[in-house]
Design a protein around this motif. Structure first.
Motif, short mmCIF file in Angstrom:
data_model
loop_
_atom_site.label_atom_id
_atom_site.label_comp_id
_atom_site.label_asym_id
_atom_site.label_seq_id
_atom_site.Cartn_x
_atom_site.Cartn_y
_atom_site.Cartn_z
N ALA A 309 -5.82 -10.39 -28.58
CA ALA A 309 -5.47 -11.93 -28.64
C ALA A 309 -4.36 -12.27 -27.60
N ALA A 310 -3.24 -11.59 -27.76
CA ALA A 310 -2.03 -11.68 -27.09
C ALA A 310 -2.36 -11.43 -25.52
N MET A 311 -3.39 -10.80 -24.91
CA MET A 311 -3.81 -10.54 -23.61
C MET A 311 -4.32 -12.00 -23.30
N ILE A 312 -5.03 -12.47 -24.20
CA ILE A 312 -5.86 -13.76 -23.74
C ILE A 312 -4.59 -14.99 -23.67
N MET A 313 -3.72 -14.78 -24.62
CA MET A 313 -2.74 -16.09 -24.91
C MET A 313 -1.43 -15.77 -23.59
N LYS A 314 -1.38 -14.85 -23.07
CA LYS A 314 -0.17 -14.37 -22.13
C LYS A 314 -0.03 -15.56 -20.97
N GLY A 315 1.08 -16.18 -21.10
CA GLY A 315 1.25 -17.12 -20.02
C GLY A 315 0.28 -18.50 -20.26
N ARG A 323 -4.28 -25.78 -33.89
CA ARG A 323 -3.32 -25.07 -34.34
C ARG A 323 -3.73 -23.75 -34.46
N MET A 324 -3.04 -22.81 -33.86
CA MET A 324 -3.22 -21.52 -33.84
C MET A 324 -2.31 -20.57 -34.69
N ILE A 325 -2.96 -19.78 -35.66
CA ILE A 325 -2.29 -19.13 -36.72
C ILE A 325 -2.60 -17.43 -36.48
N VAL A 326 -1.43 -16.83 -36.16
CA VAL A 326 -1.68 -15.38 -36.05
C VAL A 326 -0.93 -14.59 -37.24
N ILE A 327 -1.83 -13.81 -37.69
CA ILE A 327 -1.50 -13.06 -39.10
C ILE A 327 -1.64 -11.52 -38.97
N PRO A 328 -0.56 -10.88 -38.40
CA PRO A 328 -0.48 -9.25 -38.37
C PRO A 328 -1.06 -8.99 -39.85
N ALA A 329 -1.96 -7.99 -39.91
CA ALA A 329 -2.33 -7.44 -41.44
C ALA A 329 -1.45 -6.76 -42.34
N LEU A 343 4.59 -11.07 -30.05
CA LEU A 343 4.93 -12.22 -31.02
C LEU A 343 5.45 -13.25 -30.35
N ASP A 344 6.20 -12.79 -29.15
CA ASP A 344 7.05 -13.66 -28.27
C ASP A 344 5.76 -14.37 -27.39
N ILE A 345 4.74 -13.53 -26.93
CA ILE A 345 3.63 -14.26 -26.29
C ILE A 345 2.87 -15.43 -27.13
N PHE A 346 2.86 -15.20 -28.39
CA PHE A 346 2.14 -16.30 -29.02
C PHE A 346 3.24 -17.41 -29.57
N ILE A 347 4.28 -17.29 -29.72
CA ILE A 347 5.11 -18.27 -29.83
C ILE A 347 5.48 -18.92 -28.78
N GLU A 348 5.58 -18.55 -27.45
CA GLU A 348 5.81 -19.24 -26.14
C GLU A 348 4.42 -19.96 -25.97
N ALA A 349 3.28 -19.42 -26.53
CA ALA A 349 2.07 -20.12 -26.50
C ALA A 349 1.98 -21.44 -27.56
N GLU A 350 2.92 -21.57 -28.33
CA GLU A 350 3.06 -22.48 -29.31
C GLU A 350 1.85 -22.27 -30.41
N ALA A 400 -10.69 -11.96 -29.04
CA ALA A 400 -10.63 -12.53 -27.66
C ALA A 400 -11.41 -14.09 -27.59
N VAL A 401 -12.50 -14.19 -28.26
CA VAL A 401 -13.21 -15.43 -28.28
C VAL A 401 -12.21 -16.28 -29.10
N ALA A 402 -11.85 -15.89 -30.17
CA ALA A 402 -10.89 -16.84 -31.02
C ALA A 402 -9.83 -17.37 -30.13
N ALA A 403 -9.12 -16.32 -29.65
CA ALA A 403 -7.94 -16.85 -28.52
C ALA A 403 -8.31 -17.56 -27.49
N ALA A 404 -9.45 -17.20 -26.81
CA ALA A 404 -9.98 -18.07 -25.58
C ALA A 404 -10.23 -19.42 -25.98
#
Lengths: 419, 167
Positions: A309-315, A323-329, A343-350, A400-404
């Motif tokens: 998911a982070a690969m998709i969200m980077k930049g 609203r995007m919610i990421v929950i490491p298990a 986690l920085d990538i996700f937070i930067e992506a809002e 990947a699909v969810a992040a895209a």
């Protein structure tokens, strides 16, 4: 015998078992969570057993409504804590040390190949990925097993699923299992052990295998299983807390049915509301706008899922309508994701990043849908009302699909982002 | 044992989230759970039913989550039995463990209509439709499940087993 029959025979002290036979088998691990354990605990007390069968083999994990979402949930979690103290259970995992049960137990090496595991949670079938027999049961079955250390089973027939060919880009274990459920239906493997095999599975990393076995229940299966191989051995080598036993099936065991899939023809797959079997290629669903995206759960909340998911969200940014919610298990996954700057990538992506919890997957907390809202999630069920209001909708996909889709504001694929 | 009552019909693949939505699972009190029984399949269900009513559904009843709260909510709501074409595995097991009467009968599942009056002879596995005068058979209960019923459920059965083993 199939691998499932071999494990069950060994645990019931028999040379041979056959499908349909009723057996009493020793269990290596019994688990329950904050929703199911309270009933197990009160039923256990009714049995009047002096103590539990083994203090080191009962896992109580508050993960569904934990961190405690309201007073009633807190009372339920408290029951687990107090029972664990009373019986000196070594496998109680407090908030801050816990994770989603089916991610946590394999990660910690607390379930190992060759085990028989029962859990009062339907996704207990996850551990088949390690070559264990594991299945979901109710709270009362867990209560009985906590007292006796065994459980009765009907030996299931096995259904074999053979996957061959190269996976398309971004296609993962999630797509294979959704495609399979779409093919056979939500009761297509009712009462069966689903054995996943073939060259594609031989090359599928452990996280993809865990995802596939996790969703065996969504096809009605009693269990999912993959015969242990090199990948299994290397996964358990550093983590197994007990000696693993690598069972192998006999030559030409009997299967109720064998199905084959050419993976080069399996596209990125999405399950549409309101059944996991209602599958469509992700690329056909571009008209579905989404309000929420969830990356997480016992199905797809592992480190590799978070990385994907982070690969998709980077930049990139989460679409303003989403609203995007990421929950490491688990806590370990959370920490590693932090170290890798994911986690920085996700937070930067809002996006928001949550502490481990089952949370929104079952409409508990941390991202509930309002009437008419739509979500795409890496979770396992899209039943009516599963993530919130009975008139909300859930679509299931891989990370990947969810992040895209989070970037696009509608269901879409990484290719659309040039990935 | 004879079970007689009025039928409420449901379709295929009724999942345990429909039987008792997870948003109510912060309690395991049967009375609280019963207030929301079948809510996501029929919003007003708990208000409409009377004690002794029955549910007849299609295939794969009780699929999804292992939550025992599902059969508990049905039982506590006053529904006396569920007939379906087939049951999901964990629900089937849970129903026997907690003492909710369930019957597998493809024939009854196809023919019985909403509001029919039916009578189930649990010992013989015969289902009579008093509205249409038809008769259907239920699949026999596996002998081990019968032992569980005779013992008074899994907890009683386990108690007896532990006593027999002297622990």
């Amino acid at each position: 015998m199939t691998i499932t029959e071999k494990i069950l025979a060994a645990h019931s002290g028999r040379k041979k078992v056959s499908p349909g036979e009723l057996i009493n088998a020793k269990v290596d691990l019994v688990l329950a969570n904050d929703i199911t354990a309270p009933i197990s605990i009160s039923e256990f007390r009714k049995i009047g057993a002096k103590d539990v069968f083994n203090k080191e083999r009962i896992a109580l994990i508050p993960d569904h409504f934990a961190p405690q979402k309201d007073i009633k949930a807190a009372e339920q979690c408290k029951m687990l804590r107090e029972f664990s103290r009373e019986h000196d259970l070594s496998l109680y995992f407090e908030v801050g040390r816990m994770g989603i049960e089916h991610a946590l137990l394999p990660e910690e090496g607390l379930v190992v190949p060759g085990d028989v595991v029962i859990g009062a949670d339907s996704h207990t079938c996850t551990y088949g990925a390690l070559g264990a027999f594991s299945t979901g049961v109710g709270s009362t079955d867990v209560a009985a097993a906590m007292a006796t250390g065994d459980c009765w089973f009907k030996v299931p027939e096995s259904m074999k699923f053979i996957y061959y060919g190269k996976l398309n880009k971004w296609v993962s274990g999630k797509d294979l299992i959704l495609h399979t459920i779409g093919d056979i239906g939500v009761d297509g493997a009712l009462y069966m052990a689903m054995e996943f095999a073939g060259e594609t599975i031989e090359n599928l990393p452990m996280h993809g295998r865990l995802t596939m076995c996790n969703m065996a229940i969504e096809a009605g299966g009693k269990s999912g299983i993959i015969v242990p191989d090199k990948i299994t051995r290397s996964y358990v080598r550093k983590r197994a807390k007990r000696p693993p036993v690598f069972y192998k099936p006999d030559k030409n065991p009997k299967y109720a049915e064998i199905r084959e899939y050419d993976c080069s023809k399996i596209p990125l797959t999405v399950s549409c509301p309101h059944l996991p079997s209602n599958t469509r290629p992700a690329a056909e669903l571009f008209e579905v706008a989404v309000d929420q995206v969830v990356i997480g759960s016992c199905t797809n909340g592992r480190l590799e899922d978070i990385r994907e998911a982070a690969m998709i969200m980077k930049g990139r940014k989460v679409n303003p309508n989403v609203r995007m919610i990421v929950i490491p298990a688990t806590q370990k996954i959370y920490r590693q994701a932090m170290k890798e700057k994911l986690l920085d990538i996700f937070i930067e992506a809002e996006a928001v990043v949550s502490t481990p919890t089952c949370g929104p997957c079952l409409g508990g907390h941390m991202g509930i849908l309002a009437k008419g809202e739509k979500a795409i999630a890496t979770t396992n069920r899209n039943f009516v009302g599963r993530m919130g209001h009975p008139e909300s909708e859930v679509y299931l996909s891989n990370p990947a699909v969810a992040a895209a889709s989070a970037v696009l504001g509608r269901i879409g694929t990484p290719e659309e982002l040039g990935l | 044992m004879l079970i007689r009552g009025k039928v409420w019909r449901f379709g295929n693949d009724i999942d345990t989230d429909a039987i008792i939505p997870a948003r109510y699972l912060n309690t395991h009190d049967p009375k609280e759970l019963a207030k929301h029984v079948m809510e996501d399949a029929d919003r007003d269900f708990s208000g409409k039913i009377k004690a002794g009513d029955l549910i007849v559904a299609g295939k794969n009843f009780g699929c999804g989550s292992s939550r025992e709260h599902a059969p508990i909510a049905i039982k506590a709501s006053g529904i006396h039995a569920v007939i379906a074409k087939s049951f999901a595995r964990i629900f089937y097991r849970n129903a026997f463990n907690i003492g909710l009467a369930i019957f597998e009968s493809p024939e009854a599942s196809e023919k019985i209509k909403e509001a029919d009056e039916i009578e189930i002879d649990a010992d013989k596995g015969v289902i009579k439709n008093l509205t249409t005068q038809e008769e259907y058979t239920a699949n026999p209960i596996p002998s081990f499940m019968q032992q569980l019923i005779d013992a008074g459920g899994l907890i009683e059965w386990t108690k007896q087993k532990l006593i027999a083993h002297g622990s």
